[in-house]
Design a protein around this motif. Structure first.
Motif, PDB file in Angstrom:
ATOM      1  N   GLU A 165     -11.123 -33.359  46.929  1.00 42.97           N
ATOM      2  CA  GLU A 165     -11.102 -33.511  48.334  1.00 42.97           C
ATOM      3  C   GLU A 165     -10.873 -32.189  49.290  1.00 42.97           C
ATOM      4  O   GLU A 165     -11.032 -32.071  50.319  1.00 42.97           O
ATOM      5  CB  GLU A 165     -10.127 -34.523  49.069  1.00 42.97           C
ATOM      6  N   LEU A 166     -10.543 -31.200  48.360  1.00 41.77           N
ATOM      7  CA  LEU A 166     -10.579 -29.847  48.859  1.00 41.77           C
ATOM      8  C   LEU A 166     -11.728 -29.278  49.414  1.00 41.77           C
ATOM      9  O   LEU A 166     -12.671 -28.896  48.664  1.00 41.77           O
ATOM     10  CB  LEU A 166      -9.730 -28.860  47.949  1.00 41.77           C
ATOM     11  N   CYS A 167     -11.825 -28.565  50.617  1.00 37.12           N
ATOM     12  CA  CYS A 167     -13.074 -27.859  51.086  1.00 37.12           C
ATOM     13  C   CYS A 167     -12.772 -26.635  51.539  1.00 37.12           C
ATOM     14  O   CYS A 167     -11.751 -26.151  51.651  1.00 37.12           O
ATOM     15  CB  CYS A 167     -13.493 -28.539  52.591  1.00 37.12           C
ATOM     16  N   PRO A 168     -13.752 -25.701  51.350  1.00 41.38           N
ATOM     17  CA  PRO A 168     -13.834 -24.274  51.637  1.00 41.38           C
ATOM     18  C   PRO A 168     -12.995 -24.218  52.850  1.00 41.38           C
ATOM     19  O   PRO A 168     -13.606 -24.709  53.847  1.00 41.38           O
ATOM     20  CB  PRO A 168     -14.894 -23.544  51.527  1.00 41.38           C
ATOM     21  N   GLY A 169     -11.914 -23.291  53.103  1.00 39.03           N
ATOM     22  CA  GLY A 169     -11.476 -23.208  54.442  1.00 39.03           C
ATOM     23  C   GLY A 169      -9.971 -23.914  54.690  1.00 39.03           C
ATOM     24  O   GLY A 169      -9.271 -23.504  55.698  1.00 39.03           O
ATOM     25  N   ALA A 170      -9.900 -24.852  53.582  1.00 40.11           N
ATOM     26  CA  ALA A 170      -8.776 -25.504  53.947  1.00 40.11           C
ATOM     27  C   ALA A 170      -7.509 -24.747  53.554  1.00 40.11           C
ATOM     28  O   ALA A 170      -7.630 -24.044  52.710  1.00 40.11           O
ATOM     29  CB  ALA A 170      -8.645 -26.798  52.714  1.00 40.11           C
ATOM     30  N   TRP A 171      -6.394 -24.851  54.356  1.00 40.52           N
ATOM     31  CA  TRP A 171      -5.094 -24.171  54.191  1.00 40.52           C
ATOM     32  C   TRP A 171      -4.421 -24.780  52.794  1.00 40.52           C
ATOM     33  O   TRP A 171      -4.472 -25.931  52.601  1.00 40.52           O
ATOM     34  CB  TRP A 171      -3.915 -24.426  55.227  1.00 40.52           C
ATOM     35  N   VAL A 172      -4.049 -23.555  51.998  1.00 41.96           N
ATOM     36  CA  VAL A 172      -3.141 -24.138  50.710  1.00 41.96           C
ATOM     37  C   VAL A 172      -1.929 -23.299  50.667  1.00 41.96           C
ATOM     38  O   VAL A 172      -2.179 -22.159  51.271  1.00 41.96           O
ATOM     39  CB  VAL A 172      -4.198 -24.293  49.370  1.00 41.96           C
ATOM     40  N   ALA A 173      -1.236 -23.540  49.935  1.00 43.30           N
ATOM     41  CA  ALA A 173       0.299 -22.585  49.485  1.00 43.30           C
ATOM     42  C   ALA A 173       0.294 -22.726  48.103  1.00 43.30           C
ATOM     43  O   ALA A 173       0.288 -23.839  47.461  1.00 43.30           O
ATOM     44  CB  ALA A 173       1.506 -23.133  50.445  1.00 43.30           C
ATOM     45  N   ALA A 174       1.157 -21.803  47.668  1.00 46.26           N
ATOM     46  CA  ALA A 174       1.493 -21.761  46.130  1.00 46.26           C
ATOM     47  C   ALA A 174       2.849 -21.626  46.001  1.00 46.26           C
ATOM     48  O   ALA A 174       3.694 -21.101  47.024  1.00 46.26           O
ATOM     49  CB  ALA A 174       0.917 -20.485  45.205  1.00 46.26           C
ATOM     50  N   MET A 175       3.521 -22.129  45.266  1.00 45.99           N
ATOM     51  CA  MET A 175       5.021 -21.960  45.033  1.00 45.99           C
ATOM     52  C   MET A 175       5.301 -21.464  43.398  1.00 45.99           C
ATOM     53  O   MET A 175       4.576 -22.035  42.439  1.00 45.99           O
ATOM     54  CB  MET A 175       5.803 -23.054  45.311  1.00 45.99           C
ATOM     55  N   GLY A 176       6.187 -20.612  43.343  1.00 44.97           N
ATOM     56  CA  GLY A 176       6.359 -19.939  41.941  1.00 44.97           C
ATOM     57  C   GLY A 176       7.509 -19.054  41.809  1.00 44.97           C
ATOM     58  O   GLY A 176       8.066 -18.908  42.877  1.00 44.97           O
ATOM     59  N   ALA A 177       7.350 -18.098  40.733  1.00 46.27           N
ATOM     60  CA  ALA A 177       8.312 -17.153  40.632  1.00 46.27           C
ATOM     61  C   ALA A 177       7.568 -15.864  40.240  1.00 46.27           C
ATOM     62  O   ALA A 177       7.888 -15.448  39.129  1.00 46.27           O
ATOM     63  CB  ALA A 177       9.261 -17.684  39.455  1.00 46.27           C
ATOM     64  N   PRO A 178       6.848 -15.187  41.353  1.00 45.79           N
ATOM     65  CA  PRO A 178       6.309 -13.885  41.055  1.00 45.79           C
ATOM     66  C   PRO A 178       7.436 -12.935  40.744  1.00 45.79           C
ATOM     67  O   PRO A 178       8.349 -12.579  41.525  1.00 45.79           O
ATOM     68  CB  PRO A 178       5.453 -13.545  42.350  1.00 45.79           C
ATOM     69  N   PHE A 179       7.111 -12.054  39.517  1.00 46.53           N
ATOM     70  CA  PHE A 179       8.162 -11.049  39.179  1.00 46.53           C
ATOM     71  C   PHE A 179       9.650 -11.763  39.059  1.00 46.53           C
ATOM     72  O   PHE A 179      10.432 -10.883  39.195  1.00 46.53           O
ATOM     73  CB  PHE A 179       7.899  -9.863  40.121  1.00 46.53           C
ATOM     74  N   GLY A 180       9.894 -12.823  38.842  1.00 51.85           N
ATOM     75  CA  GLY A 180      11.123 -13.442  38.728  1.00 51.85           C
ATOM     76  C   GLY A 180      11.693 -14.076  40.154  1.00 51.85           C
ATOM     77  O   GLY A 180      12.820 -14.583  39.956  1.00 51.85           O
ATOM     78  N   PHE A 181      11.035 -13.686  41.245  1.00 51.84           N
ATOM     79  CA  PHE A 181      11.468 -14.406  42.471  1.00 51.84           C
ATOM     80  C   PHE A 181      11.299 -15.981  42.478  1.00 51.84           C
ATOM     81  O   PHE A 181      10.311 -16.236  42.979  1.00 51.84           O
ATOM     82  CB  PHE A 181      11.032 -13.460  43.617  1.00 51.84           C
ATOM     83  N   GLU A 182      12.386 -16.730  42.434  1.00 48.31           N
ATOM     84  CA  GLU A 182      12.045 -18.037  42.087  1.00 48.31           C
ATOM     85  C   GLU A 182      11.902 -18.748  43.754  1.00 48.31           C
ATOM     86  O   GLU A 182      12.072 -18.385  44.438  1.00 48.31           O
ATOM     87  CB  GLU A 182      13.222 -18.775  41.703  1.00 48.31           C
ATOM     88  N   ARG A 183      10.743 -19.941  43.351  1.00 47.58           N
ATOM     89  CA  ARG A 183      10.360 -20.472  44.588  1.00 47.58           C
ATOM     90  C   ARG A 183       9.945 -19.736  45.694  1.00 47.58           C
ATOM     91  O   ARG A 183      10.241 -20.044  46.933  1.00 47.58           O
ATOM     92  CB  ARG A 183      11.519 -21.722  44.904  1.00 47.58           C
ATOM     93  N   SER A 184       9.327 -18.862  45.431  1.00 51.54           N
ATOM     94  CA  SER A 184       8.355 -18.048  46.468  1.00 51.54           C
ATOM     95  C   SER A 184       7.173 -18.831  46.801  1.00 51.54           C
ATOM     96  O   SER A 184       6.492 -19.317  46.086  1.00 51.54           O
ATOM     97  CB  SER A 184       8.079 -16.409  45.879  1.00 51.54           C
TER      98      SER A 184
END
Length: 492
Positions: free
Chosen positions: A179-198
């Motif tokens: 159901e995702l359309c181009p232009g829809a807002w999304v966010a990612a969560m993870g540990a880039p370079f070890g910085f948890e829950r960024s």
């Protein structure tokens, strides 16, 4: 994970069996098929308009501007950090593209992300992160640490299913990536370079997106900032529902470059269900690498519509080679229907065919239609890697080889104190490496081997040990798990 531009490779082809000379007049079937192909322009336009209209109808119900505060708070408790020791980073990412070599923090230690989707300890992450690893540790949001086992992996989609010995865990809310359309807002969560829950946010650039010459796995393209350590983390919409699993970036440097890719959650969950049930994923193939026929490419092949699968490579000794398929062929449809199919539908027909089946392909070659019968083979499933069995040992100084530096009056120009000369075992898994300066054990300062030995001997084997380390201009504590639990984990 870094995705370098796809390089062209050599491939073998085999000519079709000799055919009678083409008659001046085509058969009625050929005329009918040609007419269907000529009518594809309208079909392609209708298909594109149908998708666009569906997105337009959904748009009024979506809030203007995304507020990810509540969404991120709901998901954070189910997002985990994954630390891998060993070779790891083996295999390809989603879509068959190579992974980044920069996801790891050192040669033998990597940091990635994952998310809990089942209360009994089942976790999804990227296969390229854990494949080949000797040990995998999972840290939950409440700061608990678990050893994880690999239930199964699927390198084609870059999915790994882990399990930890815990229950009644918080889980993510799963949405629908379709159901995702181009232009829809999304966010990612993870540990880039070890910085948890960024948390990083952006918009959907395209859905689905297929990699040229890849394996036909659909991806979600976004402009969300992903960096090494984000692999395996969730991509969620502004309602806080997980719609993808972050897989890779497209970058020449290994850092964020504005183009990121996530595996649709619909695909990830299908793979996870199969891995939970059998520990492996099996699928069919014909041995042809393809890409979608785009509106820009279609005229070059004498077609008006962006439908079908364009073959870019035929594997040697494959059913596709035996059937005479070759690069430049366009597979328009599978089965008896003369109507052309979207790329994803063709992929699904091939993947779902049973081993030993024969498929009828409607092919467009050199601006003329033909029908090809091709056999179906079954890909060998990826088996869950087994950690290397290690003999039970009692570590000395957590696997550290330490040297005493005497300062400017001695042979060293470094500040006096203890320095790491080599790290193995627990110290290596914790991320210590050559050149680190060791200042303290828990809250006890140490400047000599005798002080270090006295400090660690005073700590019960059931307690975690914190080592204060200086690396360059950075100072911080590193945790060494309890010695008793380490010895238990070392037993085969």
């Amino acid at each position: 994970m870094t995705v370098p531009p796809a390089a062209s490779g050599s491939h073998r082809t085999r000519r079709m069996p000799s055919r009678p000379l083409v008659r001046r007049a085509r058969t009625r079937a050929e005329h009918a098929f040609t007419a269907a192909v000529c009518a594809l322009a309208l079909g392609g336009a209708m298909s594109a308009w149908s998708q666009t209209r569906a997105c337009l109808e959904r748009a009024p119900s979506v809030s203007q501007g995304a507020d990810f505060v509540a969404a991120a708070a709901r998901q954070a408790s189910a997002v985990v950090s994954i630390t891998v020791a060993g070779s790891g980073n083996d295999g390809a990412g989603a879509g068959g593209m190579p992974p980044s070599a920069r996801w790891a923090q050192g040669m033998d230690r990597g940091v990635a992300s994952g998310f809990i989707f089942h209360r009994d300890g089942y976790i999804l992450t990227s296969a390229h992160v854990v494949n080949g690893a000797q040990s995998i540790a999972v840290a939950t949001a409440d700061q608990r640490r678990f050893d994880a086992e690999v239930v199964g992996i699927d390198r084609r989609t870059d999915v790994a299913l882990l399990r930890i010995a815990a229950s009644d865990l918080p889980v993510v809310t799963v949405g629908r990536s379709s159901e995702l359309c181009p232009g829809a807002w999304v966010a990612a969560m993870g540990a880039p370079f070890g910085f948890e829950r960024s948390v990083t946010a952006g918009v959907v650039s395209a859905n689905p997106r297929y990699m040229p010459g890849g394996t036909g796995v659909p991806l979600i393209q976004t402009d969300v900032a992903l960096n090494p350590g984000n692999s395996g983390g969730p991509l969620f919409d502004e309602q806080g529902k997980v719609v993808g699993m972050n897989s890779m970036i497209y970058s020449a440097t290994g850092g964020y470059f504005g183009i990121s890719f996530s595996l649709p959650i619909d695909t990830a969950m299908r793979v996870a269900d199969e891995l939970r049930a059998t520990g492996r994923v099996t699928r069919s193939h014909i041995g042809a690498r393809t890409q979608p026929l785009t509106a820009e490419l279609a005229p070059a092949f004498g077609l008006d519509a962006a439908l079908g699968a364009l073959i870019v490579r035929v594997d040697a000794d494959s059913p596709a080679e035996a059937a005479g398929l070759r690069s430049g062929d366009v597979v328009l449809a599978v089965g008896a229907s003369a109507a052309a199919m979207p790329y994803a539908e063709i992929q699904e027909h091939v993947n779902s065919a049973g081993q030993g089946a024969r498929l009828t392909l409607r092919v467009w070659r050199r601006r003329a239609p033909l029908t090809v019968e091709v056999g179906v083979a079954q890909s060998a499933p990826d088996l869950a890697p087994k950690p290397v069995a290690r003999a039970e040992t009692r570590e000395v100084r957590f696997g550290l080889e330490l040297g005493e530096r005497k300062g400017v009056l001695g042979v060293s120009l470094l500040d006096p104190g203890l320095y790491v000369e080599a790290a193995s075992g627990s110290a290596q898994r914790a991320g210590l490496r050559y050149g680190d300066a060791l200042l303290a054990v828990n809250d006890v300062n140490v400047a000599s081997l005798a002080q270090f030995d006295a400090a660690i001997q005073s700590i019960p084997e059931s307690d975690t040990v914190a080592l204060l380390i200086v690396r360059g201009a950075t100072r911080g504590y590193v945790a060494i798990p309890p010695r008793a639990s380490r010895r238990a984990a070392l037993r085969p």
